[in-house]
Design a protein around this motif. Structure first.
Motif, PDB file in Angstrom:
ATOM      1  N   VAL A   1      18.145 -56.190   5.982  1.00 60.89           N
ATOM      2  CA  VAL A   1      16.447 -56.366   5.910  1.00 60.89           C
ATOM      3  C   VAL A   1      16.212 -55.672   7.760  1.00 60.89           C
ATOM      4  CG1 VAL A   1      14.492 -57.576   7.895  1.00 60.89           C
ATOM      5  CG2 VAL A   1      16.580 -58.625   6.399  1.00 60.89           C
ATOM      6  N   ALA A   2      17.286 -54.950   8.195  1.00 61.23           N
ATOM      7  CA  ALA A   2      16.543 -53.805   9.034  1.00 61.23           C
ATOM      8  C   ALA A   2      16.389 -53.018   8.260  1.00 61.23           C
ATOM      9  CB  ALA A   2      17.500 -54.051   9.831  1.00 61.23           C
ATOM     10  N   SER A   3      17.809 -52.359   6.947  1.00 63.87           N
ATOM     11  CA  SER A   3      17.693 -50.794   6.428  1.00 63.87           C
ATOM     12  C   SER A   3      16.377 -51.268   5.757  1.00 63.87           C
ATOM     13  CB  SER A   3      19.044 -51.210   5.601  1.00 63.87           C
ATOM     14  OG  SER A   3      20.057 -51.150   6.184  1.00 63.87           O
ATOM     15  N   PHE A   4      16.217 -52.409   4.946  1.00 68.47           N
ATOM     16  CA  PHE A   4      14.825 -52.671   4.434  1.00 68.47           C
ATOM     17  C   PHE A   4      12.900 -51.867   4.860  1.00 68.47           C
ATOM     18  CE2 PHE A   4      11.240 -54.737   3.576  1.00 68.47           C
ATOM     19  CZ  PHE A   4      10.360 -54.429   2.390  1.00 68.47           C
ATOM     20  N   TYR A   5      13.434 -52.489   6.571  1.00 62.82           N
ATOM     21  CA  TYR A   5      12.031 -51.841   7.371  1.00 62.82           C
ATOM     22  C   TYR A   5      12.947 -50.558   7.796  1.00 62.82           C
ATOM     23  CZ  TYR A   5       9.728 -51.384  11.481  1.00 62.82           C
ATOM     24  OH  TYR A   5       8.967 -51.089  12.692  1.00 62.82           O
ATOM     25  N   ILE A   6      13.544 -50.086   8.319  1.00 65.57           N
ATOM     26  CA  ILE A   6      13.072 -48.270   8.168  1.00 65.57           C
ATOM     27  C   ILE A   6      13.456 -48.032   6.968  1.00 65.57           C
ATOM     28  CG2 ILE A   6      15.124 -46.847   9.656  1.00 65.57           C
ATOM     29  CD1 ILE A   6      16.633 -48.910  10.650  1.00 65.57           C
ATOM     30  N   THR A   7      13.601 -48.211   5.792  1.00 69.19           N
ATOM     31  CA  THR A   7      13.713 -47.062   4.837  1.00 69.19           C
ATOM     32  C   THR A   7      11.653 -47.572   4.422  1.00 69.19           C
ATOM     33  OG1 THR A   7      15.329 -47.757   3.930  1.00 69.19           O
ATOM     34  CG2 THR A   7      13.751 -47.127   2.447  1.00 69.19           C
ATOM     35  N   TYR A   8      11.246 -48.469   4.629  1.00 66.72           N
ATOM     36  CA  TYR A   8      10.054 -48.573   4.782  1.00 66.72           C
ATOM     37  C   TYR A   8       9.275 -47.721   5.780  1.00 66.72           C
ATOM     38  CZ  TYR A   8       5.272 -50.803   3.733  1.00 66.72           C
ATOM     39  OH  TYR A   8       3.872 -50.822   3.615  1.00 66.72           O
ATOM     40  N   VAL A   9       9.329 -47.847   6.344  1.00 69.42           N
ATOM     41  CA  VAL A   9       8.586 -47.171   7.299  1.00 69.42           C
ATOM     42  C   VAL A   9       8.542 -46.105   7.685  1.00 69.42           C
ATOM     43  CG1 VAL A   9       8.297 -46.812  10.464  1.00 69.42           C
ATOM     44  CG2 VAL A   9       8.465 -49.509   9.406  1.00 69.42           C
ATOM     45  N   GLY A  10      10.602 -45.347   7.584  1.00 62.66           N
ATOM     46  CA  GLY A  10      10.017 -43.664   7.184  1.00 62.66           C
ATOM     47  C   GLY A  10       9.063 -43.567   5.766  1.00 62.66           C
ATOM     48  N   TYR A  11       9.506 -44.334   4.366  1.00 66.54           N
ATOM     49  CA  TYR A  11       8.454 -44.189   3.440  1.00 66.54           C
ATOM     50  C   TYR A  11       6.928 -44.036   3.672  1.00 66.54           C
ATOM     51  CZ  TYR A  11       5.258 -45.904  -0.108  1.00 66.54           C
ATOM     52  OH  TYR A  11       4.201 -46.306  -1.890  1.00 66.54           O
TER      53      TYR A  11
ATOM     54  N   ILE B   1      -3.275 -42.860   0.189  1.00 66.33           N
ATOM     55  CA  ILE B   1      -3.343 -42.176  -1.346  1.00 66.33           C
ATOM     56  C   ILE B   1      -2.604 -41.509  -1.916  1.00 66.33           C
ATOM     57  CG2 ILE B   1      -5.119 -41.294  -2.598  1.00 66.33           C
ATOM     58  CD1 ILE B   1      -6.958 -42.225  -0.426  1.00 66.33           C
ATOM     59  N   ALA B   2      -1.555 -41.745  -2.835  1.00 69.23           N
ATOM     60  CA  ALA B   2      -0.472 -41.054  -3.362  1.00 69.23           C
ATOM     61  C   ALA B   2      -0.547 -41.957  -4.678  1.00 69.23           C
ATOM     62  CB  ALA B   2       0.736 -41.233  -3.011  1.00 69.23           C
ATOM     63  N   ALA B   3      -0.769 -40.846  -5.671  1.00 68.95           N
ATOM     64  CA  ALA B   3      -0.532 -41.627  -6.743  1.00 68.95           C
ATOM     65  C   ALA B   3       0.872 -41.117  -7.753  1.00 68.95           C
ATOM     66  CB  ALA B   3      -1.830 -40.497  -8.120  1.00 68.95           C
ATOM     67  N   PHE B   4       1.545 -40.314  -8.012  1.00 75.28           N
ATOM     68  CA  PHE B   4       2.982 -40.489  -8.677  1.00 75.28           C
ATOM     69  C   PHE B   4       3.856 -40.527  -7.651  1.00 75.28           C
ATOM     70  CE2 PHE B   4       6.440 -37.704 -10.487  1.00 75.28           C
ATOM     71  CZ  PHE B   4       6.421 -38.743 -11.811  1.00 75.28           C
ATOM     72  N   ALA B   5       4.623 -40.883  -7.698  1.00 74.65           N
ATOM     73  CA  ALA B   5       4.582 -42.323  -8.942  1.00 74.65           C
ATOM     74  C   ALA B   5       4.105 -43.699  -8.579  1.00 74.65           C
ATOM     75  CB  ALA B   5       6.566 -42.867  -9.805  1.00 74.65           C
ATOM     76  N   SER B   6       3.686 -44.644  -9.420  1.00 73.03           N
ATOM     77  CA  SER B   6       3.369 -45.763  -8.715  1.00 73.03           C
ATOM     78  C   SER B   6       4.444 -46.732  -8.724  1.00 73.03           C
ATOM     79  CB  SER B   6       3.270 -46.638 -10.428  1.00 73.03           C
ATOM     80  OG  SER B   6       2.899 -48.330  -9.808  1.00 73.03           O
ATOM     81  N   LEU B   7       4.327 -47.109  -7.017  1.00 73.45           N
ATOM     82  CA  LEU B   7       5.306 -47.916  -6.463  1.00 73.45           C
ATOM     83  C   LEU B   7       5.191 -49.770  -6.543  1.00 73.45           C
ATOM     84  CD1 LEU B   7       8.370 -47.588  -5.055  1.00 73.45           C
ATOM     85  CD2 LEU B   7       6.575 -45.192  -5.226  1.00 73.45           C
TER      86      LEU B   7
ATOM     87  N   LEU C   1      15.771 -52.076  -3.515  1.00 77.13           N
ATOM     88  CA  LEU C   1      14.035 -51.902  -2.905  1.00 77.13           C
ATOM     89  C   LEU C   1      13.839 -50.404  -1.789  1.00 77.13           C
ATOM     90  CD1 LEU C   1      12.230 -55.592  -2.048  1.00 77.13           C
ATOM     91  CD2 LEU C   1      12.412 -54.171  -4.074  1.00 77.13           C
ATOM     92  N   CYS C   2      15.205 -50.726  -1.430  1.00 76.44           N
ATOM     93  CA  CYS C   2      15.609 -49.404  -0.435  1.00 76.44           C
ATOM     94  C   CYS C   2      15.116 -47.702  -1.308  1.00 76.44           C
ATOM     95  CB  CYS C   2      16.112 -49.235   0.321  1.00 76.44           C
ATOM     96  SG  CYS C   2      16.345 -50.470   1.786  1.00 76.44           S
ATOM     97  N   LEU C   3      15.696 -48.031  -2.220  1.00 71.74           N
ATOM     98  CA  LEU C   3      15.979 -46.921  -2.859  1.00 71.74           C
ATOM     99  C   LEU C   3      14.232 -46.211  -3.532  1.00 71.74           C
ATOM    100  CD1 LEU C   3      19.496 -46.902  -5.381  1.00 71.74           C
ATOM    101  CD2 LEU C   3      18.861 -45.822  -3.552  1.00 71.74           C
ATOM    102  N   ASN C   4      14.059 -47.525  -3.730  1.00 75.42           N
ATOM    103  CA  ASN C   4      12.154 -47.491  -4.694  1.00 75.42           C
ATOM    104  C   ASN C   4      11.217 -46.331  -3.490  1.00 75.42           C
ATOM    105  OD1 ASN C   4      10.876 -49.143  -7.436  1.00 75.42           O
ATOM    106  ND2 ASN C   4      13.369 -50.589  -6.368  1.00 75.42           N
ATOM    107  N   TRP C   5      11.878 -47.161  -2.414  1.00 76.36           N
ATOM    108  CA  TRP C   5      10.946 -46.178  -1.692  1.00 76.36           C
ATOM    109  C   TRP C   5      11.319 -44.556  -1.158  1.00 76.36           C
ATOM    110  CZ3 TRP C   5       7.655 -49.457  -1.356  1.00 76.36           C
ATOM    111  CH2 TRP C   5       7.742 -51.205  -1.179  1.00 76.36           C
ATOM    112  N   ALA C   6      12.011 -44.736  -0.971  1.00 76.24           N
ATOM    113  CA  ALA C   6      12.882 -43.521  -1.412  1.00 76.24           C
ATOM    114  C   ALA C   6      12.930 -42.456  -1.982  1.00 76.24           C
ATOM    115  CB  ALA C   6      14.372 -43.787  -0.519  1.00 76.24           C
ATOM    116  N   LEU C   7      13.105 -42.886  -3.033  1.00 79.33           N
ATOM    117  CA  LEU C   7      12.257 -41.928  -4.185  1.00 79.33           C
ATOM    118  C   LEU C   7      10.586 -42.027  -5.107  1.00 79.33           C
ATOM    119  CD1 LEU C   7      15.262 -43.430  -6.873  1.00 79.33           C
ATOM    120  CD2 LEU C   7      15.005 -40.952  -5.731  1.00 79.33           C
ATOM    121  N   GLY C   8      10.234 -43.093  -4.025  1.00 82.64           N
ATOM    122  CA  GLY C   8       9.229 -43.036  -4.374  1.00 82.64           C
ATOM    123  C   GLY C   8       8.072 -42.100  -3.434  1.00 82.64           C
TER     124      GLY C   8
END
Length: 387
Positions: A124-134, A280-286, A218-225
């Motif tokens: 959960v902490a990893s998810f939250y930190i990654t999302y805030v960074g994203y 606002i950002a289009a590429f890619a669709s998260l 999910l963490c990888l999704n945010w980072a790659l996105g």
């Protein structure tokens, strides 16, 4: 069959739970925690370099640092309390408020030992930190890229749609009234789906390694996105070609789009405005990548057919919504599918689910929740008698 129960189980109290082995616990969260460290670290570096403060982006469900722990806590209560209440049927002496509290304590201790709870908290902490960074890296985007690739992406849309405007085709086929409200409900539902699905996967899925796989992906999704936004900066059709969407009915999505345009203008004028981020950002669709990730993992771990069909239906409607409302170009969605696929594969490798995702790991342990809770009660009785 309820999630977290064994075949033939007659009650929640007789469930068994998978607890990752010691060796597996050390490895399984390395990719998720590493992704959080890199994404969060880059966001901090960007904040210092640009002189833009870090934000904890709020949603309509509240700040992320409150929202995620609260959802996880509620799911833990929903996991423990029914089992504790069911145990009272076999233990008449516990049928009181104090007995229920004691039963809940025993079930919680049996079902959530530290070796199972700690990986969940780290995930959960990893998810939250990654999302805030994203979200912060997304906020910095207009200050790093002044231009955009929207014209090139518009041309790619026309090419892939055989000379047509994909959004206008959907408007003509689906209409701009009822369909707009249905697709708006689907698109906005994603905002609830993500945090709730994280908690459900970690708390209610019997095999914890499957939940850790999902959160890692999910963490990888945010980072790659976030990386894709910087690779091909674009704002999306609704921002670049707003006149193509003026005939749509007013929905929560159109309101969100107006708010995003307003927030971007505010941030560009004064990045220090509290609580405001550019989103606002289009590429890619998260949206597409995350829902594809969820649907693919549900398919691979062979969840019930109804769940699998529901997730693939949600995925198809999400793809339609991104084009219909002008959030994304076709290539944005294709890139989202690619990111989701990469995230699922890498997450499976990191969590030991690559060979046969639907089976439990042989080196993981299984605990009998009811048996462990009853053993605690027996030990307590024995201690009382001896004294």
């Amino acid at each position: 069959m309820a999630l977290g129960t064994t075949p033939g189980a007659s009650a929640p109290s007789v469930a068994t739970v998978e607890v990752p082995s010691r060796r597996h616990r050390h490895r399984v969260l390395l990719l998720a925690a590493g992704t959080a460290a890199v994404t969060g670290g880059l966001a901090v570096i960007g904040s210092v370099a640009l002189g833009i403060p870090m934000r904890d982006p709020d949603g309509f469900l509240g700040p992320g640092w409150v929202r995620m722990p609260a959802i996880v806590a509620v799911c833990l209560l929903l996991d423990v309390l029914p089992r504790a209440a069911w145990r009272l049927r076999a233990h008449g002496e516990l049928r009181s408020v104090q007995g229920l509290v004691r039963s809940a304590r025993d079930v919680a201790a049996a079902r959530w030992p530290w070796r199972r709870l700690v990986p969940v908290l780290v995930a959960v902490a990893s998810f939250y930190i990654t999302y805030v960074g994203y979200r912060n890296l997304k906020n910095f985007l207009p200050f790093i890229h002044e231009g955009s690739q929207d014209l090139a992406l518009v041309a790619s849309d026309r090419l892939l749609a055989f000379g047509n405007n994909p959004a206008e085709v959907l408007h003509a086929v689906l209409g701009t009234g009822v369909s707009a409200h249905v697709l708006s409900f689907v698109y906005m539902g994603y905002l609830i789906f993500v945090p709730v699905s994280v908690a459900v996967a970690l708390i209610f899925w019997r095999h914890l390694s499957h939940g850790l796989w999902y959160v890692t992906a999910l963490c990888l999704n945010w980072a790659l996105g976030a990386a894709s936004y910087y690779l091909i900066p674009a704002s999306g059709p609704f921002y670049a070609l707003p006149w193509d969407f003026t005939d749509l009915s007013r929905t929560d999505v159109t309101g969100l789009q107006a708010a995003l345009v307003r927030n971007r203008s505010i941030v560009m004028a004064d990045p220090d405005v509290s609580g405001t981020v550019s989103g606002i950002a289009a590429f890619a669709s998260l949206h597409v990548s995350v829902v594809f990730t969820a649907a693919l993992i549900v398919q691979l771990i062979r969840m019930p057919r109804l769940v699998r069909r529901a997730m693939w239906g949600f995925f198809v409607l999400t793809v339609l919504a991104t084009i219909y409302f002008g959030w994304h170009y076709i290539v944005d969605d294709l890139a989202g599918v690619a990111i989701g696929g990469i995230a699922v594969w890498a997450g499976a490798w990191a969590t030991g689910n690559l060979r046969d995702p639907a089976r439990r790991r042989e080196d993981d342990d299984e605990d009998d929740v009811a048996g462990s809770a009853d053993a605690l009660e027996e030990r307590r009785r024995g201690a009382t008698v001896s004294t």
